[in-house]
Design a protein around this motif. Structure first.
Motif, mmCIF file in Angstrom:
data_model
loop_
_atom_site.group_PDB
_atom_site.id
_atom_site.type_symbol
_atom_site.label_atom_id
_atom_site.label_comp_id
_atom_site.label_asym_id
_atom_site.label_seq_id
_atom_site.Cartn_x
_atom_site.Cartn_y
_atom_site.Cartn_z
ATOM 1 N N LEU A 205 5.695 -1.359 1.365
ATOM 2 C CA LEU A 205 5.506 -0.709 2.505
ATOM 3 C C LEU A 205 4.431 -1.414 3.460
ATOM 4 O O LEU A 205 4.684 -1.740 4.710
ATOM 5 C CB LEU A 205 4.683 0.882 2.227
ATOM 6 C CG LEU A 205 5.918 1.753 1.752
ATOM 7 C CD1 LEU A 205 5.196 3.059 1.441
ATOM 8 C CD2 LEU A 205 6.912 2.002 2.680
ATOM 9 N N ALA A 208 5.538 -4.479 5.898
ATOM 10 C CA ALA A 208 5.780 -4.311 7.496
ATOM 11 C C ALA A 208 4.852 -4.673 8.501
ATOM 12 O O ALA A 208 5.213 -5.233 9.439
ATOM 13 C CB ALA A 208 5.971 -2.761 7.715
ATOM 14 N N ALA A 209 3.725 -4.829 7.891
ATOM 15 C CA ALA A 209 2.684 -5.297 8.777
ATOM 16 C C ALA A 209 3.083 -6.978 9.076
ATOM 17 O O ALA A 209 2.840 -7.349 10.322
ATOM 18 C CB ALA A 209 1.348 -5.173 8.134
ATOM 19 N N SER A 242 2.485 1.370 8.913
ATOM 20 C CA SER A 242 2.549 0.767 7.552
ATOM 21 C C SER A 242 1.551 0.968 6.683
ATOM 22 O O SER A 242 1.687 1.137 5.314
ATOM 23 C CB SER A 242 2.609 -0.895 7.733
ATOM 24 O OG SER A 242 2.640 -1.721 6.497
ATOM 25 N N SER A 245 1.378 4.601 5.516
ATOM 26 C CA SER A 245 2.408 5.003 4.434
ATOM 27 C C SER A 245 2.079 4.363 3.021
ATOM 28 O O SER A 245 2.216 5.103 2.067
ATOM 29 C CB SER A 245 3.780 4.321 4.793
ATOM 30 O OG SER A 245 4.068 5.028 6.127
#
Length: 768
Positions: A205, A208-209, A242, A245
């Motif tokens: 997760l 995503a950054a 991100s 999550s």
């Protein structure tokens, strides 16, 4: 991945509120982009600092959980610091939203700082082993990717940017892009470890950054006005989403109350291909540039260099493929060997090594732990009478019962022989006792083993780990409690209490002193007379061992006999009693002739009957003292007779020799009548508890048993002896029932040898 941390983690919450906040901010930005007003650009930037503030709060909460491992706390805490820095960047972007002068340094500096602080958080994670060569590979991979990404962004972003793009925007885009690519490499390296501290889903997760960062770098230069606006207002909410999550996922994992997580298999990492992709990308870029900007001779040289680099890279990739296959095979073999080393081959439960390892890990992590130690009662008898193959089947079925009736959070194990254990992740007394009761109830049901229906009751010790306890201490405490349960009657559980340890220490000390007492002749015998209660004359005597300690004084047999049985000293102690009693009977025969008793009664423990040389020892003592076999009566208990094949063979050999056998405490066991068919008994000794119940107003059940034993002995032509006669009314009632022999304090207490000999010298009846 680190397992559950219990109540401390649960109190930290789930992190759902920050996740919902970030998701709401992202949706709000998307709605704004759909209906945006040119004069209300600042509204699009509001979601960034709001979502990032929620992310910072969520990450800091995980980093503040003191029960987590240090490396995990440091990672989430530093990621929270990066989020705080990005809050500053997004807030500055909001303040400058109406300024169309490109990427401002006031926004770029905190953004880059946050990016590098995020990357340093990932660098805290273990990405490889500690070998210098492994770390050198990581550094070389990172350097390769950084140089390749730098070349691409230098050419595409810095050199080929559209006219009018300011330097701050181009420099920021290039730096953010390179940093994003490096972050992806680092995350891939960290996620490839099987023993990584961070949940792998949370790591995925977080990717995503850096993907948002790379997109930001590309769109700021190569995108149109809408795409630049999209990434400018949506980048921060997406990064915050991100972060939140990943934090939510990690908290969910920490809040689980189930069993310890199974070790993750090593994941096939794709990050090893990234340096080759970087080389390939660089080759494409060099080729493209050479076609447009170089001479024919230079292009030929460049093409040849690229072809050589590609061929070398292909050769290395083939080598990597072969190495991967070999390593996969080695890992599979290693995993199988590790499984075999940690598994009991008969029951497929965890073995002692794994059980101790898991218990040690739990204690080191300050997690609750309770050990239930289970020992199958009288398993040796099953093994001896029915054979080891059927005994192994019984053990396997016991293991299945433990597995089927245990909760997911419990770890059952076979420690060895007929000893099992269950590890619980509880520290409450009530929960531990409920689990002990549940397990004993499950084992109390009959087992179908082959063609047999077997009962396999168990004794269970409960030990709850305390502060500072080691795995050995907890197991030792459970073992002490289990033996206490056996001494309390078996088929039960007992919870360990600190006083039990002191009792064990006292028993050990008493055992050492008893060993010395045998050597130093501190023991002596008293003789309990056995009378003919019809004629009143002396009939025989039972030898009773006593101990006069030099400092303690007289030590009760109830204190030192159990110590002797547990320590094994009962064997030399019993040998001494046997020889001393036989020598005394021989002296009485010499001193009193026909007036002396004909036989002496000697108690024999089951440990003596298990000794392979016990029959020869008895024969040697009789020979050396000049006694005949019929001059000796050996008293055994019902539990001794039922101990197993070795004991039965010993008893039959003694009986064939001519030694008389007495069944002591008759009537107290559950299998007395069946024993008479298999046991070569000569004498039945009615237990004192039934003698106590034959007087007026006493228990009719005991009275019936006492009368039945007398009739049974008469029918089987056995001698019946009533023990513990303490009153004249008991004596009279026993005569009426048909008892001929009896002993007890009413007739005489245990006497020294001289006083017992004096009774033999008296021709008149001793008892009226």
């Amino acid at each position: 991945m680190t397992g559950p941390v219990g109540p401390a983690a649960r109190r930290a919450g789930t992190g759902l509120a920050p996740l919902l906040l970030a998701a709401a901010a992202t949706v709000a930005v998307a709605v704004w982009l759909a209906v945006r007003e040119p004069h209300a650009v600042a509204l699009g930037y509001v979601g960034g600092p709001v979502a990032m503030a929620g992310a910072a709060w969520s990450l800091q909460r995980i980093g503040a959980m003191v029960m987590l491992p240090r490396v995990m706390r440091a990672f989430w805490r530093q990621l929270g610091h990066a989020a705080i820095i990005l809050v500053l960047s997004s807030s500055t972007a909001l303040a400058l939203a109406n300024n169309n002068a490109g990427m401002s340094l006031y926004v770029a500096v905190p953004m880059l700082t946050g990016m590098f602080w995020t990357m340093s958080a990932f660098l805290r994670l273990p990405m490889t082993d500690r070998a210098p060569l492994s770390w050198l590979r990581v550094v070389l991979d990172g350097a390769t990717v950084a140089v390749a990404a730098g070349l691409v962004f230098w050419y595409v972003v810095l050199s080929s940017a559209p006219p009018g793009t300011d330097l701050a925007t181009r420099a920021t885009a290039a730096t953010v892009g390179v940093a994003g690519v490096l972050c992806l490499v680092v995350i891939g390296k960290a996620g490839g470890r099987a023993d990584g501290p961070i949940d792998p889903v949370a790591l995925r997760l977080l990717t995503a950054a850096p993907i948002v960062a790379v997109a930001l770098a590309v769109l700021l230069i190569a995108g149109n006005d809408f795409s630049r606006l999209l990434i400018s207002v949506g980048g921060s909410p997406l990064v915050a989403l991100s972060f939140t999550s990943a934090a939510y996922r990690q908290r969910r994992v920490l809040n689980r109350t189930g069993a310890e997580p199974a070790p993750r298999a090593p994941r096939r990492s794709r990050t090893e291909l990234v340096p080759f992709l970087a080389v390939g990308g660089t080759g494409v870029l060099v080729t493209y540039v050479s076609v447009h900007e170089m001479t024919s001779r230079q292009r030929t040289l460049i093409f040849a260099s690229v072809v050589i680099a590609v061929l070398v890279a292909a050769r290395v990739l083939l080598g990597l493929r072969d190495n991967r296959r070999m390593l996969t095979g080695l890992r599979d073999q290693q995993a199988e060997l590790a499984r075999l080393a940690m598994t009991d081959p008969l029951t497929e439960l965890a073995n002692r090594t794994r059980f101790v390892a898991v218990l040690t890990e739990r204690l080191a992590a300050h997690k609750p732990a309770t050990v239930l130690l289970i020992d199958i009662d009288d398993f040796k008898m099953v093994n001896d009478t029915m054979g080891p193959a059927l005994g192994d089947q019984l053990l396997y079925q016991v293991a299945q019962r433990l597995r089927e009736n245990g909760a997911a959070k419990e770890l059952p194990a076979r420690l060895g022989g007929d000893e099992f254990a269950v590890l619980l992740d509880v520290e409450e007394v009530t929960s531990a006792e409920e689990a002990a009761t549940r397990i004993l109830q499950a084992l109390a049901e009959p087992f179908r083993v082959g063609e047999h229906q077997l009962l396999a009751h168990a004794s269970l010790g409960v030990a709850i780990a305390g502060p500072g306890d080691s795995a050995d201490e907890v197991l030792r405490n459970a073992d002490i409690a289990m033996y206490a349960a056996k001494e309390g009657g078996k088929a039960a559980w007992t919870r360990f209490e600190p006083r039990m340890r002191q009792d064990v220490v006292n028993h050990a000390r008493l055992g050492s002193e008893l060993h010395n007492a045998i050597i130093r002749h501190e023991l002596f015998l008293l003789y309990q007379p056995v009378f003919d209660i019809v004629t009143g004359r002396l009939h025989g005597a039972e030898a009773l061992v006593r101990w006069k300690h030099p400092t303690r004084g007289f030590v009760s047999p109830g204190d030192f006999i159990p110590v002797a049985e547990r320590s094994g000293l009962i064997v030399p102690l019993g040998s001494w009693v046997l020889r001393e009693a036989c020598e005394q009977l021989a002296r009485w025969h010499r001193d009193h002739g026909d007036g002396a008793i004909k036989a002496i009664n000697v108690n024999v423990a089951v440990r003596q009957l298990r000794e392979s040389g016990f029959v020869d020892e008895v024969a040697a003592v009789l020979s050396e003292t000049g006694l005949m076999p019929q001059n000796l009566v050996l008293e055994v208990t019902e539990s001794s007779v039922a101990d197993g094949r070795q004991v039965r063979e010993t008893l039959h050999a003694l009986h064939e020799m001519g030694v008389r056998l007495a069944l002591d405490d008759f009537g107290t066991g559950s299998s007395s009548l069946s024993l008479l068919r298999a046991f070569p008994v000569d004498v039945l000794k009615l237990d004192k508890s039934f003698v106590d119940g034959i007087t007026e107003g006493a228990d009719r059940g005991r009275l019936a048993v006492a009368a039945a034993v007398a009739q049974l002995a008469e029918y089987l032509q056995l001698s019946a002896v009533a023990e513990g006669i303490e009153s004249e009314s008991q004596l009279i009632r026993l005569r009426e029932m048909g008892y001929r022999l009896g002993q007890g304090f009413f007739m005489s207490k245990p006497l020294p040898a001289e006083e017992a000999g004096a009774l033999m010298a008296t021709p008149a009846p001793v008892v009226a």
